[in-house]
Design a protein around this motif. Structure first.
Motif, mmCIF file in Angstrom:
data_model
loop_
_atom_site.group_PDB
_atom_site.id
_atom_site.type_symbol
_atom_site.label_atom_id
_atom_site.label_comp_id
_atom_site.label_asym_id
_atom_site.label_seq_id
_atom_site.Cartn_x
_atom_site.Cartn_y
_atom_site.Cartn_z
ATOM 1 N N GLN A 245 0.829 -1.208 0.000
ATOM 2 C CA GLN A 245 0.000 0.000 0.000
ATOM 3 C C GLN A 245 0.863 1.257 0.000
ATOM 4 O O GLN A 245 0.610 2.187 -0.774
ATOM 5 C CB GLN A 245 -0.906 0.034 1.227
ATOM 6 N N LEU B 100 2.368 1.770 -3.392
ATOM 7 C CA LEU B 100 1.340 2.233 -4.342
ATOM 8 C C LEU B 100 0.974 3.695 -4.085
ATOM 9 O O LEU B 100 0.735 4.456 -5.037
ATOM 10 C CB LEU B 100 0.091 1.348 -4.258
ATOM 11 N N THR C 9 1.307 6.557 -6.844
ATOM 12 C CA THR C 9 0.133 7.372 -7.155
ATOM 13 C C THR C 9 0.455 8.850 -6.999
ATOM 14 O O THR C 9 0.054 9.675 -7.834
ATOM 15 C CB THR C 9 -1.048 6.975 -6.241
#
Length: 192
Positions: free
Chosen positions: A167, A170, A174
């Motif tokens: 997470q 990511l 992002t």
């Protein structure tokens, strides 16, 4: 984005945020390794049949989790039913008692499993079982005429650290993509 001048402060903030997210991802990977080692340690402890003194604090429990222990409940302080699973996998109630113990202090004892949430008639006495997180003693064999509870298993300890690491990575990716899109949009609006 050719010819677009990067805004200093926003770029710095985004890069610091991305670096922090990446660092948190690597930290979670390290935590995953630590948790795997801890689960392996507890698994080895579960194989040791030697009886240990029941821990009266969470800190003392660290070294004896999943080991066999016994207590003598000299005074029953409280009873309650909590959600539990039997040794056969049935769902129902784990009957728990909080006792003053002869060894000193108090102990939570999971007496056994039942389908009925009503507390069984139990006045105390000696209980042998397995030290589980809490700490609590999971009776083995069960007390008060109850069915056996599922034995505490170190493999049931949550180890979500790998998922948390992914997470964070990511989130970092992002943030970079969103910032790149924002810069691209800014470049196209300044040329128009």
């Amino acid at each position: 984005m050719t010819g677009v001048r990067l805004p200093f402060w926003s770029t710095l903030i985004v890069l610091l945020a991305v670096a922090t997210m990446i660092a948190l991802g690597f930290w979670q990977l390290g935590r995953a390794e630590e948790k795997n080692a801890l689960i392996a340690k507890y698994g080895a402890s579960a194989q040791d049949d030697a009886v240990v003194r029941f821990p009266t604090s969470s800190h003392a429990a660290e070294d004896v989790l999943y080991r066999r222990s016994q207590v003598t409940c000299t005074q029953l302080l409280a009873t309650r039913a909590v959600a539990g699973t039997s040794a056969t996998g049935a769902k129902g109630w784990a009957q728990q008692a909080t006792c003053r113990i002869a060894e000193g202090g108090e102990a939570v004892v999971a007496l056994g499993f039942s389908r009925d949430p009503a507390s069984p008639a139990w006045g105390g006495g000696e209980v042998t079982g397995i030290v589980a997180p809490g700490p609590r003693l999971v009776a083995d064999p069960p007390a008060a005429g109850l069915e056996p509870l599922a034995k505490p298993d170190p493999n049931d300890l949550p180890n979500n650290h790998l998922a948390y690491a992914v997470q964070w990575f990511l989130f970092a990716a992002t943030a970079i993509v969103i910032y790149a899109l924002a810069l691209r949009r800014r470049g196209s609006t300044t040329r128009a």
